[in-house]
Design a protein around this motif. Structure first.
Motif, mmCIF file in Angstrom:
data_model
loop_
_atom_site.group_PDB
_atom_site.id
_atom_site.type_symbol
_atom_site.label_atom_id
_atom_site.label_comp_id
_atom_site.label_asym_id
_atom_site.label_seq_id
_atom_site.Cartn_x
_atom_site.Cartn_y
_atom_site.Cartn_z
ATOM 1 N N ASP A 46 5.770 10.881 17.438
ATOM 2 C CA ASP A 46 5.459 9.454 17.090
ATOM 3 C C ASP A 46 4.545 9.293 15.963
ATOM 4 O OD1 ASP A 46 2.641 8.452 18.663
ATOM 5 O OD2 ASP A 46 3.381 10.364 19.217
ATOM 6 N N ALA A 47 4.785 7.899 15.506
ATOM 7 C CA ALA A 47 4.107 7.643 14.322
ATOM 8 C C ALA A 47 2.758 7.639 14.401
ATOM 9 C CB ALA A 47 4.590 6.484 13.592
ATOM 10 N N GLY A 48 2.205 7.125 15.631
ATOM 11 C CA GLY A 48 0.593 6.912 15.956
ATOM 12 C C GLY A 48 0.004 8.295 16.007
ATOM 13 N N GLY A 49 0.576 8.992 16.725
ATOM 14 C CA GLY A 49 -0.138 10.334 17.073
ATOM 15 C C GLY A 49 -0.140 11.107 15.746
ATOM 16 N N ARG A 50 0.816 10.934 14.892
ATOM 17 C CA ARG A 50 0.976 11.817 13.583
ATOM 18 C C ARG A 50 -0.046 11.180 12.600
ATOM 19 N NH1 ARG A 50 6.306 14.334 10.918
ATOM 20 N NH2 ARG A 50 6.109 15.403 12.817
ATOM 21 N N ILE A 51 -0.119 10.041 12.563
ATOM 22 C CA ILE A 51 -1.254 9.371 11.657
ATOM 23 C C ILE A 51 -2.892 9.779 12.314
ATOM 24 C CG2 ILE A 51 -2.691 7.253 11.288
ATOM 25 C CD1 ILE A 51 0.182 5.880 10.804
ATOM 26 N N ARG A 52 -2.928 9.793 13.588
ATOM 27 C CA ARG A 52 -4.327 10.189 13.889
ATOM 28 C C ARG A 52 -4.786 11.672 13.794
ATOM 29 N NH1 ARG A 52 -3.250 6.550 18.329
ATOM 30 N NH2 ARG A 52 -1.946 8.219 19.268
ATOM 31 N N ALA A 53 -3.530 12.702 13.927
ATOM 32 C CA ALA A 53 -3.600 13.923 13.634
ATOM 33 C C ALA A 53 -3.707 14.066 11.946
ATOM 34 C CB ALA A 53 -2.146 14.714 13.946
ATOM 35 N N LEU A 54 -3.130 13.386 11.132
ATOM 36 C CA LEU A 54 -3.217 13.580 9.869
ATOM 37 C C LEU A 54 -4.780 13.136 9.045
ATOM 38 C CD1 LEU A 54 0.467 12.799 8.384
ATOM 39 C CD2 LEU A 54 -0.899 15.131 8.518
ATOM 40 N N GLN A 55 -5.193 12.070 9.857
ATOM 41 C CA GLN A 55 -6.428 11.672 9.535
ATOM 42 C C GLN A 55 -7.589 12.717 9.500
ATOM 43 O OE1 GLN A 55 -6.495 7.900 11.838
ATOM 44 N NE2 GLN A 55 -6.418 6.560 10.192
ATOM 45 N N ASP A 56 -7.500 13.495 10.690
ATOM 46 C CA ASP A 56 -8.256 14.530 10.912
ATOM 47 C C ASP A 56 -7.885 15.998 10.137
ATOM 48 O OD1 ASP A 56 -9.734 13.191 12.539
ATOM 49 O OD2 ASP A 56 -8.415 13.609 14.214
ATOM 50 N N TYR A 57 -6.826 15.975 9.497
ATOM 51 C CA TYR A 57 -6.233 17.142 8.700
ATOM 52 C C TYR A 57 -6.809 17.208 7.237
ATOM 53 C CZ TYR A 57 -2.751 20.143 6.654
ATOM 54 O OH TYR A 57 -2.067 21.019 5.930
ATOM 55 N N ASP A 58 -7.228 18.220 6.807
ATOM 56 C CA ASP A 58 -7.737 18.516 5.415
ATOM 57 C C ASP A 58 -6.632 19.073 4.908
ATOM 58 O OD1 ASP A 58 -9.377 19.146 3.225
ATOM 59 O OD2 ASP A 58 -10.399 20.999 4.294
ATOM 60 N N PHE A 59 -6.049 18.120 4.053
ATOM 61 C CA PHE A 59 -4.909 18.306 2.797
ATOM 62 C C PHE A 59 -5.357 19.126 1.919
ATOM 63 C CE2 PHE A 59 -3.515 14.166 4.710
ATOM 64 C CZ PHE A 59 -2.234 14.363 4.805
ATOM 65 N N LEU A 60 -4.380 20.098 1.547
ATOM 66 C CA LEU A 60 -4.493 21.101 0.671
ATOM 67 C C LEU A 60 -3.741 20.533 -0.816
ATOM 68 C CD1 LEU A 60 -3.999 24.690 2.066
ATOM 69 C CD2 LEU A 60 -5.959 23.558 1.157
ATOM 70 N N GLU A 61 -2.774 19.720 -0.525
ATOM 71 C CA GLU A 61 -2.000 19.044 -1.635
ATOM 72 C C GLU A 61 -2.446 17.795 -2.074
ATOM 73 O OE1 GLU A 61 0.456 18.561 -4.554
ATOM 74 O OE2 GLU A 61 0.333 20.561 -3.613
ATOM 75 N N PRO A 62 -3.089 17.732 -3.078
ATOM 76 C CA PRO A 62 -3.385 16.345 -3.690
ATOM 77 C C PRO A 62 -2.463 15.223 -3.576
ATOM 78 C CG PRO A 62 -4.406 17.968 -5.123
ATOM 79 C CD PRO A 62 -3.474 18.503 -4.274
#
Length: 347
Positions: A160-176
């Motif tokens: 779901d979009a909300g859950g995915r956004i919450r997880a990605l907000q805490d994710y440390d992106f490697l790709e700029p």
């Protein structure tokens, strides 16, 4: 009083009235009025005046039926309120028959999927680059573990979009590129979802620090107190509130002005929520919660919506049934619902 602007004569050209767009607004003194002369008005009123001798009644009928060109075809035709209301009704019906709500979150989910895929490709590329270099074996192992950990995190993202956004907000992106696209999407969604309710709130929430949210929490709590007092039958003075928080409500000078602005901004979102299925509503609510990320402010906003819903006759936002085929995005759905509500206020 809401006065529609007279539109062009739909009979002037064959078929013109079918696709003509008209703009309606409240009277503010800037509207262009037809150049009327006394003789033409008296001619239009004469039959009713002769029959009844009641000028007020004759004027009301003239307002309803409008003013046609004279026998020689001179003068500007002016639509009456009856015709203007018919146009509004047709425009409302056409809008409902054109669109369908469907899955308004699909576009958001697709953007998120593209961002995740961009990040996944970036992780894989960096892993391949590290393995191809003559680096220290321990360094290659660490890079491999880091990439594998990122891949597991991406695989475990909620659907779901909300859950995915919450997880990605805490994710440390490697790709700029993925990080930049995600931040851009968050900004767009905040403006679509939050700015519709409070002007300026989306920008202030962008920082997401306790200090930056203090003003927002205080404003919503103060407003809740005023609305609760009004709901209990009181007449609260909003002058202190507007002195502190007037930037959220430009032009407002009374509590009624604040309520009017809130109603116009929040009604579209509430109507959208009311028009959705249980699953759709849950996903949109989850998205809104993820964008806000502040439990206290989220609770205060929910209380604000509930209080407004009780204050406003008929509630804050009614269920709307779209019957068309053209799908709407989240932003498009909010826009079309706001358009419907603007029509309803004029009718």
């Amino acid at each position: 009083m809401a006065l529609p602007l007279p539109g062009p004569d739909p009979s002037a050209e064959p078929g013109r009235g079918l696709h003509e767009r008209y703009r309606y607004s409240r009277w503010d003194g800037s509207q262009r009025l037809a150049d009327l002369d006394a003789d033409r008005l008296l001619d239009a009123l004469s039959d009713d005046l002769m029959a009844e001798g009641d000028l007020a009644a004759a004027l009301r009928r003239l307002f309803r039926r409008g003013l046609e060109r004279d026998a020689e075809g001179a003068g500007e035709r002016i639509a009456g309120t009856r015709e203007l209301l018919d146009r509004l009704a047709r425009a409302r019906r056409d809008l409902l028959q054109r669109y369908q709500l469907g899955d308004v979150m699909s576009e958001v989910r697709q953007h998120l999927a593209d961002i995740v895929e961009t990040e996944r490709r970036g992780v894989e590329r960096r892993l391949a680059e590290a393995q191809g270099q003559e680096a220290n074996p321990d360094l290659r192992r660490l890079l491999g573990e880091m990439a594998a950990r990122r891949q597991r995190q991406l695989e475990a993202l909620p659907e779901d979009a909300g859950g995915r956004i919450r997880a990605l907000q805490d994710y440390d992106f490697l790709e700029p590129e993925a990080r930049a696209r995600f931040e851009e999407l968050l900004d767009q969604l905040r403006h679509q979802v939050l700015e519709a309710q409070f002007r300026g709130l989306a920008d202030q929430i962008k920082g997401m620090t306790p200090e930056s949210l203090a003003t927002d929490r205080e404003m919503v709590r103060d407003l809740n107190r005023l609305l609760q007092e009004r709901l209990e039958g009181g007449e609260p003075d909003a002058s202190d509130f507007l002195a502190k928080h007037g930037a959220f409500f430009p032009g407002a000078s009374t509590l009624d002005d604040v309520i009017d602005q809130l109603t116009e901004r929040m009604a579209a979102m509430q109507s959208l929520l009311s028009s959705m299925s249980t699953e759709q509503r849950s996903e949109l609510q989850s998205l809104m919660d993820a964008l806000l990320r502040d439990d206290r402010l989220r609770w205060d906003l929910a209380q604000l919506a509930a209080t407004l819903d009780q204050l406003i006759p008929g509630g804050l936002g009614e269920r709307v049934t779209f019957r068309g085929d053209e799908p709407l995005s989240l932003d498009g759905a909010l826009g079309q619902l706001a358009e419907l509500q603007a029509m309803d206020r004029l009718a």
